[in-house]
Motif scaffolding. Structure first.
Motif, PDB file in Angstrom:
ATOM      1  N   PHE A   1       5.160  -3.518  10.838  1.00 40.67           N
ATOM      2  CA  PHE A   1       5.001  -2.015  10.528  1.00 40.67           C
ATOM      3  C   PHE A   1       3.516  -1.853  10.964  1.00 40.67           C
ATOM      4  CE2 PHE A   1       8.451  -2.017   8.042  1.00 40.67           C
ATOM      5  CZ  PHE A   1       9.156  -0.704   8.266  1.00 40.67           C
ATOM      6  N   ALA A   2       2.781  -3.176  11.194  1.00 43.15           N
ATOM      7  CA  ALA A   2       1.270  -2.728  11.651  1.00 43.15           C
ATOM      8  C   ALA A   2       1.312  -2.540  13.089  1.00 43.15           C
ATOM      9  CB  ALA A   2       0.365  -4.083  11.214  1.00 43.15           C
ATOM     10  N   PRO A   3       0.740  -1.784  13.749  1.00 47.51           N
ATOM     11  CA  PRO A   3       0.374  -1.555  15.275  1.00 47.51           C
ATOM     12  C   PRO A   3      -0.285  -2.541  15.985  1.00 47.51           C
ATOM     13  CG  PRO A   3      -1.009   0.079  14.149  1.00 47.51           C
ATOM     14  CD  PRO A   3      -0.317  -0.587  12.812  1.00 47.51           C
TER      15      PRO A   3
ATOM     16  N   ALA B   1       3.516  -4.785   6.034  1.00 49.36           N
ATOM     17  CA  ALA B   1       3.004  -3.668   5.941  1.00 49.36           C
ATOM     18  C   ALA B   1       1.568  -3.535   5.554  1.00 49.36           C
ATOM     19  CB  ALA B   1       3.710  -2.847   4.848  1.00 49.36           C
ATOM     20  N   THR B   2       0.881  -4.456   6.052  1.00 50.07           N
ATOM     21  CA  THR B   2      -0.674  -4.499   5.895  1.00 50.07           C
ATOM     22  C   THR B   2      -1.303  -3.495   6.900  1.00 50.07           C
ATOM     23  OG1 THR B   2      -0.932  -6.314   7.198  1.00 50.07           O
ATOM     24  CG2 THR B   2      -0.324  -6.639   5.061  1.00 50.07           C
TER      25      THR B   2
ATOM     26  N   ARG C   1      -4.206  -4.774  -7.352  1.00 48.79           N
ATOM     27  CA  ARG C   1      -2.895  -4.585  -6.917  1.00 48.79           C
ATOM     28  C   ARG C   1      -1.888  -5.704  -7.402  1.00 48.79           C
ATOM     29  NH1 ARG C   1      -1.674   0.158  -4.546  1.00 48.79           N
ATOM     30  NH2 ARG C   1      -2.798   0.864  -2.712  1.00 48.79           N
TER      31      ARG C   1
ATOM     32  N   ASP D   1       0.324  -9.020  -2.039  1.00 51.02           N
ATOM     33  CA  ASP D   1      -0.901  -8.026  -1.531  1.00 51.02           C
ATOM     34  C   ASP D   1      -1.961  -9.018  -1.585  1.00 51.02           C
ATOM     35  OD1 ASP D   1      -1.105  -4.677  -1.059  1.00 51.02           O
ATOM     36  OD2 ASP D   1      -3.003  -5.921  -1.290  1.00 51.02           O
ATOM     37  N   ALA D   2      -3.011  -8.695  -0.730  1.00 49.59           N
ATOM     38  CA  ALA D   2      -4.304  -9.212  -1.013  1.00 49.59           C
ATOM     39  C   ALA D   2      -5.683  -8.705  -2.071  1.00 49.59           C
ATOM     40  CB  ALA D   2      -5.155  -9.432   0.440  1.00 49.59           C
ATOM     41  N   ASP D   3      -5.113  -7.480  -2.474  1.00 46.41           N
ATOM     42  CA  ASP D   3      -5.887  -6.579  -3.101  1.00 46.41           C
ATOM     43  C   ASP D   3      -5.791  -7.052  -4.683  1.00 46.41           C
ATOM     44  OD1 ASP D   3      -7.361  -4.812  -4.591  1.00 46.41           O
ATOM     45  OD2 ASP D   3      -7.118  -3.400  -3.475  1.00 46.41           O
TER      46      ASP D   3
ATOM     47  N   TYR E   1      -0.637   9.208   5.770  1.00 45.80           N
ATOM     48  CA  TYR E   1      -0.886   8.160   6.709  1.00 45.80           C
ATOM     49  C   TYR E   1      -2.006   8.656   7.640  1.00 45.80           C
ATOM     50  CZ  TYR E   1      -0.283   4.661  10.350  1.00 45.80           C
ATOM     51  OH  TYR E   1      -0.498   3.698  11.232  1.00 45.80           O
TER      52      TYR E   1
ATOM     53  N   GLY F   1       0.832  -1.144   0.033  1.00 45.87           N
ATOM     54  CA  GLY F   1      -0.047   0.065  -0.166  1.00 45.87           C
ATOM     55  C   GLY F   1       0.861   1.315   0.115  1.00 45.87           C
ATOM     56  N   ASN F   2       0.517   2.185   0.569  1.00 41.61           N
ATOM     57  CA  ASN F   2       1.016   3.446   0.832  1.00 41.61           C
ATOM     58  C   ASN F   2       2.673   3.242   1.243  1.00 41.61           C
ATOM     59  OD1 ASN F   2       0.685   6.291   0.775  1.00 41.61           O
ATOM     60  ND2 ASN F   2      -1.009   5.966   2.025  1.00 41.61           N
ATOM     61  N   LEU F   3       2.688   2.511   2.399  1.00 41.01           N
ATOM     62  CA  LEU F   3       4.059   2.284   3.101  1.00 41.01           C
ATOM     63  C   LEU F   3       5.026   1.374   2.379  1.00 41.01           C
ATOM     64  CD1 LEU F   3       5.787   3.029   5.402  1.00 41.01           C
ATOM     65  CD2 LEU F   3       4.879   1.326   6.726  1.00 41.01           C
TER      66      LEU F   3
ATOM     67  N   ALA G   1       4.416   8.643   1.948  1.00 38.55           N
ATOM     68  CA  ALA G   1       3.507   7.652   2.550  1.00 38.55           C
ATOM     69  C   ALA G   1       3.250   8.249   3.998  1.00 38.55           C
ATOM     70  CB  ALA G   1       4.506   6.339   2.748  1.00 38.55           C
TER      71      ALA G   1
HETATM   72  N1  LIG Z   1       1.529   4.877   5.524  1.00 40.95           N
HETATM   73  C1  LIG Z   1       2.621   5.002   6.542  1.00 40.95           C
HETATM   74  O1  LIG Z   1       3.493   5.922   6.652  1.00 40.95           O
HETATM   75  C2  LIG Z   1       2.515   4.323   7.905  1.00 40.95           C
HETATM   76  C3  LIG Z   1       3.089   4.896   9.131  1.00 40.95           C
HETATM   77  C4  LIG Z   1       3.209   4.037  10.038  1.00 40.95           C
HETATM   78  C5  LIG Z   1       2.578   2.757  10.214  1.00 40.95           C
HETATM   79  N2  LIG Z   1       2.036   2.396   9.105  1.00 40.95           N
HETATM   80  C6  LIG Z   1       1.405   0.992   9.128  1.00 40.95           C
HETATM   81  O2  LIG Z   1       1.656   0.172   8.206  1.00 40.95           O
HETATM   82  C7  LIG Z   1       0.629  -0.412   7.528  1.00 40.95           C
HETATM   83  C8  LIG Z   1       0.508  -0.206   6.053  1.00 40.95           C
HETATM   84  O3  LIG Z   1       0.177   1.163   6.096  1.00 40.95           O
HETATM   85  P1  LIG Z   1      -0.393   1.768   4.590  1.00 40.95           P
HETATM   86  O4  LIG Z   1      -0.372   3.277   4.847  1.00 40.95           O
HETATM   87  O5  LIG Z   1       0.552   1.371   3.800  1.00 40.95           O
HETATM   88  O6  LIG Z   1      -1.807   1.141   4.476  1.00 40.95           O
HETATM   89  P2  LIG Z   1      -2.643   0.881   3.066  1.00 40.95           P
HETATM   90  O7  LIG Z   1      -3.925   0.443   3.577  1.00 40.95           O
HETATM   91  O8  LIG Z   1      -1.984   2.167   1.951  1.00 40.95           O
HETATM   92  O9  LIG Z   1      -1.744  -0.558   2.406  1.00 40.95           O
HETATM   93  C9  LIG Z   1      -2.004  -1.774   2.923  1.00 40.95           C
HETATM   94  C10 LIG Z   1      -2.034  -2.766   1.854  1.00 40.95           C
HETATM   95  O10 LIG Z   1      -2.038  -4.091   2.661  1.00 40.95           O
HETATM   96  C11 LIG Z   1      -3.025  -5.029   1.627  1.00 40.95           C
HETATM   97  N3  LIG Z   1      -3.643  -5.823   2.699  1.00 40.95           N
HETATM   98  C12 LIG Z   1      -4.671  -5.568   3.230  1.00 40.95           C
HETATM   99  N4  LIG Z   1      -4.766  -7.053   3.609  1.00 40.95           N
HETATM  100  C13 LIG Z   1      -3.996  -7.947   3.242  1.00 40.95           C
HETATM  101  C14 LIG Z   1      -3.726  -9.128   3.262  1.00 40.95           C
HETATM  102  N5  LIG Z   1      -4.338  -9.982   4.283  1.00 40.95           N
HETATM  103  N6  LIG Z   1      -2.562  -9.985   2.787  1.00 40.95           N
HETATM  104  C15 LIG Z   1      -1.782  -8.877   2.103  1.00 40.95           C
HETATM  105  N7  LIG Z   1      -1.898  -7.716   1.859  1.00 40.95           N
HETATM  106  C16 LIG Z   1      -3.190  -7.154   2.369  1.00 40.95           C
HETATM  107  C17 LIG Z   1      -3.943  -4.047   1.156  1.00 40.95           C
HETATM  108  O11 LIG Z   1      -4.471  -4.263  -0.031  1.00 40.95           O
HETATM  109  C18 LIG Z   1      -2.910  -2.638   0.997  1.00 40.95           C
HETATM  110  O12 LIG Z   1      -2.252  -2.816  -0.527  1.00 40.95           O
HETATM  111  C19 LIG Z   1      -0.459  -0.194   8.203  1.00 40.95           C
HETATM  112  O13 LIG Z   1      -0.478  -1.097   9.567  1.00 40.95           O
HETATM  113  C20 LIG Z   1      -0.178   0.983   9.040  1.00 40.95           C
HETATM  114  O14 LIG Z   1      -0.785   1.483  10.422  1.00 40.95           O
HETATM  115  C21 LIG Z   1       1.759   3.048   8.069  1.00 40.95           C
END
Ligand SMILES: NC(=O)c1ccc[n+]([C@@H]2O[C@H](COP(=O)([O-])OP(=O)(O)OC[C@H]3O[C@@H](n4cnc5c(N)ncnc54)[C@H](O)[C@@H]3O)[C@@H](O)[C@H]2O)c1
Ligand SMILES: NC(=O)c1ccc[n+]([C@@H]2O[C@H](COP(=O)([O-])OP(=O)(O)OC[C@H]3O[C@@H](n4cnc5c(N)ncnc54)[C@H](O)[C@@H]3O)[C@@H](O)[C@H]2O)c1
Lengths: 248, 248
Positions: free
Chosen positions: A195-197, A171-172, A140, A135-137, B120, A111-113, B116
């Motif tokens: 990275f997931a909380p 990073a889900t 993607r 990824d699960a989506d 967030y 995803g984003n991160l 990213a």
């Molecule tokens: N973006 C940031 O800067 C940031 C900062 C700190 C923490 N985080 C943490 O990092 C994680 C990811 O953040 P994000 O912003 O990239 O979120 P996001 O929603 O943009 O990306 C998450 C990705 O995970 C995929 N996903 C969902 N379920 C899945 C599964 N079961 N198997 C595989 N892939 C799956 C989704 O399709 C999506 O592409 C989150 O837990 C978030 O709390 C992100």
DNA sequence: CACGATTTGTGCATGCCTTCACAAATGCCT
DNA sequence: AGGCATTTGTGAAGGCATGCACAAATCGTG
């Protein structure tokens, strides 16, 4: 092992039957070796080939006695009166950290991160090769990022085996993290960077490290709060305590 | 302060002249409070309003005695035989961490990673508001990300003052990190979260925390290396040492 | 070859952190 | 009202980690 630090020392110092000869390292030392390694690479680039504990400690931001003690665990090869040979120290630390050959890493959740991580060049230069993205989506899946195709997460077992992946990055979203971790463990992955909380539940032989940015900010916030209450003091005392000279 | 942990305790327990009444917290405790807070929010969402130290410790992944001792530093308001009131414990931890009102954060370096971070949503829900973005690249200046315009880094002093920013995140390349840190300090920023792989030199009254993903991976790599050398052992011994049951 | 300058390697003391174990406190149930 | 089950709060012990301070080792120089 599932918690960050369990037992301080890892294994006995004697040469194991496997012949790998890994020394007995305190966990705190293990956590600092990468910092030394980074500092050493920086010094190597400047052409330096011998460095004193004082210099290296400065570059790594630690006390020099601590540095020397840390290096002494590696059957240290410093020379008294001279210092440490930069190239051989790099080689030794890389060996101990298991970086003598690049390690392959899987990244789950693009995803984003995940996008930022997948495109990050810094991993290759520091001993890691991102070998697969998941990824699960469905939207993607198939997407190409930095030369890699995004796999569906169902393909984990196949790809992990093919690429001999031992380390995975999660990073889900938090809600998916545990099930992803379970799937990874089932594939034989034994190290996870999360990275997931969310606190992950994994078997004892699996190591988890977490990175939680909000936690880092909250720790900073605590100190901000504290500093604010100090500077609110009657003037002189607050001023004296709050302002000091530079330097570490 | 510039290093991660300097002195363990922060301030004396007595009510300060400022009236803020912050207890004396060991640094290790400060680092765990955010974890408790996250676990508590999760429990609160399930409708629970009282929690025992055992449950909460489980959710946060720590020993329950440690949790109780940590909470005891907060002039803890648990009830023997019952547990802790979730809502008031959340409020107390948030107060101690200085999160009673959202803190404004600046983000410098809107590249791969910075994008990213800027997008967030998790920060807002955990006590922080990203109030300003900065970059040095003219092509990025003016770009809008999640409702925020990217400022040129020269505008730091102005914007930091306007928005009353006390915490900044550095997501620039390593080579720019020190100069950015200097600029931030000059603007009065006293807390920095640094993603660049570089040790920052800052005055004593400024706190720096670093996040280095390569270091995290290298620590995992060490344990992989160690596990590999164990499983390479002659069978029974390796099996017994390497494989243990689940559970924390 | 001897001496002094330098720098490593480490014994030791100190302080922090973790964990056990239990007394004190609370609420419920009879 | 009293007793019992539950759970907190904390004293104390043990284990790590840190950093000082110095002996041992090495190199360069005269
Ligand atoms: N973006 C940031 O800067 C940031 C900062 C700190 C923490 N985080 C943490 O990092 C994680 C990811 O953040 P994000 O912003 O990239 O979120 P996001 O929603 O943009 O990306 C998450 C990705 O995970 C995929 N996903 C969902 N379920 C899945 C599964 N079961 N198997 C595989 N892939 C799956 C989704 O399709 C999506 O592409 C989150 O837990 C978030 O709390 C992100
Ligand atoms: N991308 C990742 O996943 C990742 C992972 C780990 C660490 N990091 C680290 O995070 C930092 C940023 O990584 P990235 O991938 O986003 O890099 P990037 O090159 O994509 O972005 C860096 C940004 O900083 C800006 N910048 C450069 N000098 C600046 C200055 N003096 N003031 C303000 N802005 C300036 C650049 O214009 C660019 O937009 C790097 O230090 C990198 O090592 C990144």
């Amino acid at each position: 092992m599932s918690h960050q630090r369990d037992r301080a020392s890892t294994r006995n110092a004697q040469t194991g039957p496997s012949g790998l000869d890994l020394p007995d390292l305190p966990e705190a030392t293990v956590a600092r070796l990468p910092e030394y390694l980074r500092a050493l690479h920086g010094l190597a680039e400047t052409g330096l080939d011998v460095v004193s504990s004082e210099e290296l400690a400065g570059a790594a931001g630690v006390n020099s006695a601590k540095l020397r003690k840390d290096l002494s665990y590696l059957r240290s090869s410093g020379t008294r009166g001279v210092g440490y040979d930069v190239a051989s120290l790099i080689a030794k630390i890389e060996y101990v950290l298991g970086l003598s050959q690049h390690r392959t890493v899987a990244l789950v959740g693009v995803g984003n991160l995940g996008h930022a991580l997948a495109g990050y060049a810094g991993f290759e230069s520091r001993g890691f090769h991102i070998a697969a993205l998941f990824d699960a989506d469905p939207r993607r899946v198939g997407e190409r990022i930095g030369g890699l195709r995004v796999h569906h997460v169902d393909e984990l077992p196949l790809v992990v085996a093919q690429e001999r992946i031992s380390i995975a990055v999660i990073a889900t979203p938090a809600q998916a993290a545990q099930s992803v971790a379970d799937a990874l463990v089932a594939c034989g992955v034994t190290s996870i960077l999360n990275f997931a909380p969310k606190v992950l539940n994994v078997p004892d032989n699996v190591d988890v490290r977490k990175v939680d940015l909000a936690i880092e900010l909250q720790i900073l916030s605590f100190h901000e709060h504290r500093k604010a209450s100090l500077t609110a003091l009657p003037s002189t005392l607050g001023g004296v305590l709050g302002q000091e000279a530079y330097g570490s």
